[in-house]
Design a protein around this motif. Structure first.
Motif, short mmCIF file in Angstrom:
data_model
loop_
_atom_site.label_atom_id
_atom_site.label_comp_id
_atom_site.label_asym_id
_atom_site.label_seq_id
_atom_site.Cartn_x
_atom_site.Cartn_y
_atom_site.Cartn_z
N UNK A 70 0.82 -1.20 0.00
CA UNK A 70 0.00 0.00 0.00
C UNK A 70 0.87 1.27 0.00
N UNK A 71 2.01 1.20 0.66
CA UNK A 71 2.96 2.31 0.58
C UNK A 71 2.59 3.56 1.36
N UNK A 72 1.76 3.44 2.40
CA UNK A 72 1.46 4.62 3.21
C UNK A 72 2.75 5.17 3.81
N UNK A 73 2.85 6.49 3.89
CA UNK A 73 4.08 7.12 4.33
C UNK A 73 4.29 6.95 5.83
N UNK A 74 3.21 6.80 6.60
CA UNK A 74 3.35 6.66 8.05
C UNK A 74 3.42 5.19 8.45
N UNK A 75 4.55 4.74 9.07
CA UNK A 75 4.59 3.37 9.57
C UNK A 75 3.59 3.18 10.72
N UNK A 76 3.22 1.92 10.96
CA UNK A 76 2.30 1.61 12.05
C UNK A 76 2.86 2.06 13.40
N UNK B 117 10.22 -2.94 8.55
CA UNK B 117 9.16 -3.71 9.21
C UNK B 117 7.87 -3.61 8.41
N UNK B 118 7.57 -2.40 7.95
CA UNK B 118 6.32 -2.20 7.22
C UNK B 118 6.29 -3.09 5.98
N UNK B 119 7.41 -3.13 5.26
CA UNK B 119 7.43 -3.96 4.06
C UNK B 119 7.37 -5.45 4.40
N UNK B 120 8.15 -5.85 5.40
CA UNK B 120 8.32 -7.29 5.65
C UNK B 120 7.29 -7.89 6.58
N UNK B 121 6.66 -7.07 7.40
CA UNK B 121 5.81 -7.64 8.44
C UNK B 121 4.35 -7.26 8.35
N UNK B 122 4.00 -6.31 7.50
CA UNK B 122 2.59 -5.99 7.36
C UNK B 122 2.10 -6.52 6.03
#
Lengths: 156, 89, 758
Positions: free
Chosen positions: C210-216, C297-302
């Motif tokens: 999705x590429x949202x700029x804000x990480x979780x 983390x965002x790329x690999x874990x979400x």
């Protein structure tokens, strides 16, 4: 834990001094040490521009600047763009042109755009896109951001 | 009478009929009446009093979240579809 | 409704409202342009600790042992948690086990990045150091990365308990196929026998994010009274609350979720990831704990969205009437079942009224993060395939590609292959708007090509709640629970303002926590302006009814003799008796405040009939390097009624640009060992401002059949047509059919060389 360094800067026109570990970035210092959370972290490696601040007149990605490197520098963050209670024309143009959706990239874009218009008061569309290419936006597709900067340029 | 569309795998119970007319003001009543007309349908559609989790019910083109309680109109269409997961739901 | 004249960003509508359809400044504007708005990572509270997560380095492995002792001993560490800290009942269902295991792996890790343990410390750097001290023994297992490979008989099995559900029936088959379903309409054998021309092709798409700029980011406080409070960036505070209740096995009444501002989601912030971990760390440490993901983390874990393998076969008569459509969709679900293949199967042929259709869908687990929704999940994959096949068919028939679509277009009453018939829809209107747009007939230069495509998303309704308090100065406080990702504070407020005849600026919207408003569904599924706006309309009607009662009391007349017209309460019989909303508000306090409320289930999946969207796109392909430039793009979409046209345009432009990235650059570049090579925003290359032209928009308005203003959700359908439109444009520029995504310069050059025979 590493010993902290004492750093003196001017941030948004005010003298600010703080303590930080050498490994802390300027971004981390702004957000976690000084408490200015308007500058955002999107990637922490200089590729999204959400952490853009102005340092001695030059825009930088604060995640790639160390806190200790800010010693003696003049820094402008998003919190310093408005003139007291009066929004900067760039901020006003962003609102009027609906140039933000989620808003997370907006502080970085505004700092970058203000710097652009100080350098090039009447930029072409290409110049705007080139200058802003290090600020990523995933929501707007950039169209309304570019129009907002064009709009601000005509009013400043 | 509502029109109920029979999933192809259950058409064995309805003598091959793809659509049948059934009385009922709610999905619960429809399923009960469907089972009276074609014994065995309820067992295929329900599990312990609830619609099976892998089945969605669509009334008049919209998959409902109300399950058995969804109202069914005089000329409604009822579909039983594979439940979809992973969407923005 | 046919459309003939276009201006840039033009809205076409026949009804004029006072507020609806205008472009006021959003209510949260000042906060968002000054950096004051608080997003997930900005939250702070007393005694806050920082959490860091240990994530699997392996794509597929059994966990043999975990030793956290050195981490626990590190100065500054206050808690360490693993899967042992999650509940695991004896009768735990598979679905619940999967949801818990995805938070913190128990016996196996199923993708690189799978969370295994977490540490809370007084300082984020200390937490990170401590994670490095946790020792884990793995038994590495072979991994599988694509749906076709996952379906092979000798594929390594990810989930030992998983049994294939085959055409609605649970089987005993152990495989990576979680589900195989079918949609049947008519008889495709008859349809293909009847066809003069057939096109058959296989397509592949790869994993994109999705590429949202804000990480979780989330902060949790598990308090001494047993109550858990979460502050997080989320697309749905109630969805998060429900997920947490299930994962942690505590009642929802014990959980309060306060949604903060959210920096993009696109579906990816509907699931929870860091929330349960922060909660466990808080429980163990006795302090509030904040957990923020890194970009890697965002790329690999979400959850990214599924890579897919899709086969299309389409047959038509020489006059263009399509006689048969067949689709095969195999989607990567990631480590646990639940890809959007079902949604893809609903949308794939939605634009076409065809008598004979067969669709087979497969949900396949692979060693990638569990997929999460990404803006019209499943539909862009499906459209990439179908819309290219249709384009190829048009070429074979010598027909204009839009004319071919018009000839077979779905209309009100068309029965979709999955069963339901369409209510009123705007498919033809969108196609006609595309055909008559000046872009469609503009001249092209050398190495340039033009492509078109149409796409569909069904939209959802579901439940929302709104309360409105009337203030004595004539403003209203509007309390709602829909987190605002794209400007919905404005579109919701505008609908209430329209009812009461007040300006939007007199509405004070607040987005509140799960204790303070009734149940509200996610900000997703293109439902927010539609559903929460509809409920705001109803709450405003409730206010209007009560205000009428007050006016009746003040004027000493019967309430049914008073009406609210154009923002004025007036007697139907005595024209002298009238008051504006503001005047009446100033007089109500003696009789107690007026509070309007509504809570509604606005329909299910398919509410409002869904939205069709189209693209006309021009590309220029460098014949020597394969670099593709998008030189012009027009987005057309049926919005039903654009409440705030600027934000509808924004959705269309945003979806179009995500589509450009998806088409030309974005991919999870996987190494042999199942790890992602490009986990930074440098190498996961999303479009920058320099890559994109202005995106012209045309908002078509074919009112939905149910919403009081005719609104159709618009957030998602606009990401469906860009990838095939661009692929069709590249085909027209180069003569080569690009059946695999991404269409990057390597792919273009390889296609060119293959054709040349070198």
């Amino acid at each position: 834990m590493p010993a902290k360094t004492y750093v003196q800067t001017i941030i948004n026109g005010e003298h600010v001094d703080f303590l930080c570990e050498p490994r802390q970035s300027l971004l981390e210092c702004l957000r976690d040490v000084i408490g200015l959370t308007g500058t955002k972290e999107g990637c922490n490696d200089g590729n999204c521009g959400a952490c853009t601040v102005s340092m001695d007149g030059r825009i930088v990605t604060s995640c790639l600047v160390l806190g200790v490197e800010a010693e003696g520098k003049e820094i402008t963050t998003i919190e310093g763009i408005a003139n007291g209670s009066e929004l900067h024309q760039v901020q006003q143009s962003f609102l009027e042109n609906a140039a933000l959706q989620c808003g997370i990239c907006t502080p970085g874009f505004i700092v970058s755009s203000v710097a652009l218009l100080e350098q090039i008061p009447h930029p072409s569309e290409h110049q705007i896109r080139f200058w802003l290419a290090n600020n990523l936006c995933r929501c707007t597709g950039y169209d309304k951001i570019v129009r907002a900067v064009q709009d601000a340029a005509t009013k400043m | 009478m509502a029109t109920v569309f029979i999933p192809s795998l259950m058409q064995g119970l309805t003598e091959g009929k793809h659509r049948v007319e059934i009385e009922g003001a709610t999905v619960r009543q429809i399923i009960n009446n469907l089972d009276t007309a074609f014994p065995g349908m309820k067992e295929r559609l329900m599990d312990e009093g609830e619609i099976k989790p892998n089945i969605s019910v669509a009334v008049d083109g919209e998959v409902t979240t109300l399950g058995m309680l969804e109202k069914v109109g005089e000329v409604s269409e009822v579909h039983f579809l594979p439940a979809i997961g992973g969407g923005a739901l | 409704m046919t459309t003939t004249d276009y201006e840039r960003n033009m809205v076409l509508s026949s009804v004029d409202y006072k507020v609806v359809g205008t472009r006021p400044i959003r209510p949260d504007g000042a906060d968002k342009v000054t950096g004051r708005a608080l997003y997930g990572a900005d939250f702070d509270t007393s005694g806050l600790l920082h959490g860091h997560v240990l994530r699997s380095p392996h794509a597929h492995a059994r966990i043999k042992s975990i030793d956290t002792s050195k981490a626990e001993a590190l100065q500054g560490v206050l808690a360490v948690v693993t899967s042992k800290d999650l509940p695991h009942e004896a009768d735990e269902s598979d679905a619940t086990k999967y949801s818990r295991d995805n938070m913190l792996a128990s016996d196996k890790v199923l993708y690189k990045g799978h969370a295994i343990a977490a540490v809370a410390a007084s300082n984020p750097h200390v937490a990170e150091e401590a994670v490095g001290l946790i020792e884990i023994e793995y038994e590495i297992l072979p991994s599988v990365m694509t749906a076709p490979n996952g379906m092979k008989a000798d594929a390594p099995i990810l989930l030992e308990n998983l049994r294939t559900e085959e055409l609605g029936e649970k089987t005993d088959k152990v495989s990576n196929v979680a589900q195989h379903f079918q949609h049947v309409k008519g008889d495709i054998d008859v349809g293909f026998a009847d066809a003069d021309v057939v096109v058959e092709r296989e397509y592949n798409t790869v994993t994109v994010h999705q590429g949202y700029i804000e990480p979780h980011a989330a902060t949790a406080l598990w308090n001494n009274d047993g109550r858990l409070h979460i502050w997080c960036s989320t697309q749905g505070s109630f969805a998060a609350r429900d997920a947490l209740a299930g994962i942690l096995a505590i009642p929802v009444s014990q959980i309060r979720v306060t949604p903060l501002e959210i920096g993009g989601g696109f579906g990816g912030k509907i699931p929870v990831y860091v929330e349960p971990i922060a909660a466990l760390l808080s429980k163990k440490s006795g302090h509030a704990v904040k957990v923020v993901m890194s970009r890697a983390d965002v790329f690999e874990s979400t959850g990214p969205t599924s890579g897919s393998n899709i086969r299309i076969k389409v047959g038509a008569k020489n006059d263009g009437k399509i006689t048969a459509l067949q689709g095969y969709l195999a989607f990567e679900a990631g480590g646990y079942p639940g890809s959007p293949v079902g949604a893809g199967a609903i949308c794939i042929f939605a634009a076409y009224d065809v008598d004979n259709v067969l669709i087979d869908g497969y949900d396949v687990v692979v060693n990638k993060p569990k997929s999460a929704p990404y803006r019209a999940p499943g539909a862009p994959n499906a459209a990439f395939a179908c819309e290219q096949a249709i384009d190829e068919l048009a070429g074979k028939l010598g027909m204009d590609p839009i004319d071919l679509r018009l000839k077979n277009a779905a209309v009100e009453g068309t029965r979709r292959p999955d069963g339901p018939a369409f209510p009123r829809i705007g498919c033809i209107e969108v196609l006609e708007a595309m055909k008559s747009h000046p872009h469609y007939s503009a001249p092209l230069g050398p190495n340039q090509g033009r492509g078109v495509a149409i796409g569909y998303w069904f939209n959802i309704g579901f439940q929302s709640s709104v309360n409105i308090n009337v203030n004595s100065d004539g403003t209203i406080s509007l309390i709602e629970g829909s987190t605002d990702i794209g400007g919905t504070r404005a579109s919701i407020s505008m609908q209430a303002a329209e009812v009461l005849g007040i300006p939007m600026e007199d509405v004070r919207p607040s987005i509140v926590d799960t204790d303070s408003i009734g149940f509200t569904g996610v900000t997703g599924g293109s439902r927010t302006t539609y559903a929460t706006g509809w409920v705001a309309y109803e709450a405003a009607q409730d206010v209007a009814r009560q205000m009428v009662e007050r006016a009746a009391a003040i004027w000493d007349v019967e309430a049914d003799g008073i009406e609210l017209k154009d923002g004025v309460f007036q007697s139907k019989t005595d024209p002298e008796l009238k008051m504006t909303f503001k005047e009446l508000a100033g007089q109500i306090e003696g009789g107690g405040t007026v509070v309007g409320r509504a809570s509604m289930n606005t329909g299910g999946l398919g509410a409002g009939g869904g939205s069709f969207a189209g693209n006309i796109v021009d590309v220029e392909v460098d014949p020597d390097t394969g670099k593709t430039l998008v030189t012009r793009m027009t987005a057309i979409q049926d919005a039903g009624k654009a409440i705030h046209p600027s934000y509808v345009e924004g959705q269309m432009q945003g979806g179009s640009v995500q589509g450009i990235g998806w088409a030309l650059n974005e991919e999870y570049y996987m190494r042999e060992d199942g790890s992602m090579a490009n986990t930074s925003l440098l190498d996961y290359r999303m479009p920058t401002s320099l890559d994109i032209p202005m995106i012209d928009t045309v908002i078509v308005e074919v009112a939905s059949s149910d919403h009081p203003y005719g609104v159709r959700g618009v957030g998602e359908a606009n990401i469906v047509p860009p990838t095939p439109a661009i692929a069709n444009a590249v085909h027209n520029a180069t003569g080569n059919r690009m059946a695999n995504l991404p269409i990057n310069s390597i792919a273009i050059m390889e296609a060119k060389w293959k054709k040349q025979g070198s």
